[in-house]
Write an enzyme that holds these catalytic residues in place. Structure first.
Site, short mmCIF file in Angstrom:
data_model
loop_
_atom_site.label_atom_id
_atom_site.label_comp_id
_atom_site.label_asym_id
_atom_site.label_seq_id
_atom_site.Cartn_x
_atom_site.Cartn_y
_atom_site.Cartn_z
N ASP A 1 109.36 -35.62 96.32
CA ASP A 1 107.90 -35.80 96.32
C ASP A 1 106.79 -34.53 96.70
O ASP A 1 105.94 -34.43 96.08
CB ASP A 1 107.68 -36.84 97.18
CG ASP A 1 108.34 -38.16 96.65
OD1 ASP A 1 108.77 -38.34 95.85
OD2 ASP A 1 107.70 -39.40 97.45
N CYS B 1 115.10 -31.10 101.82
CA CYS B 1 115.54 -32.46 101.98
C CYS B 1 117.26 -32.69 101.66
O CYS B 1 117.82 -33.54 102.49
CB CYS B 1 114.71 -33.38 101.32
SG CYS B 1 113.08 -33.07 100.56
N SER C 1 101.31 -40.82 99.90
CA SER C 1 102.49 -40.40 100.87
C SER C 1 102.26 -40.97 102.17
O SER C 1 101.07 -41.37 102.74
CB SER C 1 102.33 -38.68 100.63
OG SER C 1 102.80 -38.35 101.76
#
Length: 575
Positions: free
Chosen positions: A89, A57, A478
């Site tokens: 995450d 990311c 999530s």
């Protein structure tokens, strides 16, 4: 970009370090870094990124920052690049590391604020790539209230496994399949090596892409910039344009709080619902609102979710990923149909200097795609995410209904006081069909840190039980979570909320259509149990997690750690 305008530094924060003989010592540091007289006396623009080597990311953000800096310099500004942390995450998920995730959002906002304050920068371009870094960066922009543009680092490309597209969600769910013998060691290994083939954030409408969508809808990002995948060269063009545009905002003194109004927040919640976005938006939008001093809590978000049609067929509940959406027309395509059918406030200002309606004027509907449906012909008439309330959640809760077959569930409670306890029961198949699994003491204070439960929910799905049990928690889920999973249950167990009073066998009723969640217990019984309840030690006596537990408020209001603009004495931008 319009004609360049010479900006008078005498009204800008950087005058405190660059102008006048008394600031010769400060200027000497800039000469040491190779700046010219001209650069020192131009406006200073902070270029903040969450670059690191923690995950895909963030890995492309340094490259994108260089393009932003070129844009700033081309418009007669002086860019000053700096970085902040990210907790990713996907790697933190399923163990104690996840306690750090939500905490990182506020640390990101605080660190960007402190860097900007300490060095007196005049404007900000913030580049973020992972779930909490997006709201953290936007929160900092609004807190500082200097002219700002947000840039998303872009999504990852989908992988391919045995001829079909896959995302990291498939890998999490494969763990459940593997645990029950439905996937071999070799297939699991092949899947994990193929699911994430490039730089970029998780590719479906999980939390990162949801908050990227928010950045356009709320007006802080350039149109189309949220959708382009990280490897696409067009990202550099968006970044350079953002650098140029922030200088125009500085010249016109257009600030983030001019853009993020109550109506803009409603627009943001609308696109989340219409895109089947992550439930985490219901936590981050109130936190963003707090930075502006606007009342906009979980219940306000839930009401907008309730009245918004679900129109974008995106994973995890649907068919497509972010790359497909961008190539079909991106966020503006969705916003165009929502605006045309009365679901958006078109008069909200954006970082283009124009309104939402003006930005949408030349967006043409694409009949050659089926990623986004017209808002008058939705996948379902209510949003992909809805709010729940009742005697089990007096201050609200949230559930993602996009892709769900049934919106009603009733069954006996099976209580766990941590995610680990529940995950162990799931992996050992020590639960029954029809139960409501309850994970508590995972809220902002109780966790501390309000962990996401993707490992548990994905394992349930992998075992084929995703629609045969329900799960409720005062923690989070999530954006990749599927099934009847209710999060953000408020008040949390750690402060004596009803979820902490449940016992095994209590009958829980969840109705996403009516927006209710209740336990079949009388008020008298709940009160009697509350008298017997005692607070629990969260296991942290020092450090960042302890500090967060002391400061964090209710998830209803965004689990924020400071009073926000309502208690503000002065705005940084006006120093």
């Amino acid at each position: 970009m319009h004609d360049k305008v010479k900006i008078d530094k005498n009204r800008l924060p950087s005058r405190h370090v660059t102008e006048g003989p008394e600031h010769a010592p400060h200027r000497s540091y800039y000469y040491a870094m190779g700046l010219t007289d001209e650069q020192i006396h131009q406006p200073f623009v902070g270029v903040a990124t969450c670059w690191n080597e923690a995950a895909p990311c963030n890995i492309a953000l340094m490259r994108q920052a260089q393009a932003v800096k070129k844009g700033v310099a081309a418009a007669d500004g002086t860019p000053r690049e700096f970085t902040t942390i990210t907790v990713t995450d996907g790697i933190a998920m399923g163990h104690e590391g996840m306690k750090s995730s939500l905490v990182s959002r506020d640390v990101i906002a605080d660190s960007v604020e402190l860097t900007m304050r300490g060095h007196c920068y005049d404007a900000l371009v913030g580049i973020a790539g992972c779930d909490k870094s997006l709201p953290g960066m936007m929160m900092a922009m609004l807190r500082l209230n200097v002219p700002s543009v947000f840039i998303y680092g872009g999504s990852i490309l989908p992988g391919t496994f045995k001829g079909r597209p896959v995302t990291v969600q498939d890998v999490f769910e494969a763990v459940g399949k593997h645990s029950v013998g439905e996937m071999s060691d070799a297939d699991l290994h092949e899947l994990e090596t193929q699911a994430c083939p490039s730089a970029g954030a998780c590719g479906a409408q999980f939390t990162a892409n949801t908050m990227a969508t928010v950045s356009e809808a709320i007006g802080l990002a350039l149109p189309y910039s949220a959708g382009a995948p990280a490897p696409y060269e067009i990202r550099d063009a968006f970044c350079m344009t953002a650098g140029e545009q922030v200088m125009e905002l500085l010249a016109k003194n257009i600030r983030p709080r001019d853009i993020v109004t109550r109506e803009a927040l409603e627009n943001a919640a609308t696109v989340v619902a219409a895109s089947g976005g992550s439930t985490n938006a219901a936590l981050h939008l109130p936190a963003i609102a707090n930075e502006c001093g606007i009342d906009f809590d979980l219940l306000d978000v839930a009401e907008i979710f309730r009245r918004t049609p679900y129109v974008a067929d995106l994973k995890p509940g649907g068919k497509y990923v972010a790359k497909d959406w961008f190539e079909a027309g991106g966020v503006p395509l969705l916003m165009k149909t929502l605006l045309d059918h009365g679901f958006l406030h078109g008069d909200c200002l954006t970082v283009t200097g124009r309104t939402i309606a003006e930005n949408m004027e030349k967006v043409a509907w694409n009949d050659e795609q089926d990623v986004v449906r017209p808002a008058n012909d939705p996948i379902s008439p209510t949003g992909g995410v809805v709010g729940l309330r009742g005697n089990l959640a007096p201050d609200g809760a949230i559930v993602k209904v996009a892709g769900m077959k049934d919106t009603y569930f009733k069954g006996p409670a099976r209580c766990f006081d941590s995610e680990e306890e529940c995950f162990e029961a799931v992996t050992s198949r020590n639960y029954k069909e029809g139960e409501v699994l309850v994970i508590r003491y995972e809220g902002p204070k109780g966790g501390p840190g309000m962990r996401e439960m993707l490992s548990t929910t994905a394992a349930l799905y992998g075992q084929g039980m995703g629609d045969k049990v329900a799960l409720i928690t005062d923690g989070r889920f999530s954006g990749a979570t599927r099934g009847f999973c209710v999060g953000h249950v408020c008040p949390e167990a750690a402060v004596g909320g009803p979820i902490g009073l449940l016992r095994d066998g209590d009958i829980i009723e969840l109705d996403a259509e009516k927006g209710t969640m209740r336990v079949e217990l009388s008020d008298e019984e709940l009160e009697a149990r509350r008298k017997d309840w005692t607070p629990r030690d969260n296991g942290f006596g020092s450090g960042a997690l302890w500090k967060f537990a002391q400061l964090a408020g209710s998830a209803r209001f965004g689990a924020v750690t400071h009073p926000g603009a309502k208690n503000e004495k002065k705005i940084y931008a006006d120093i």
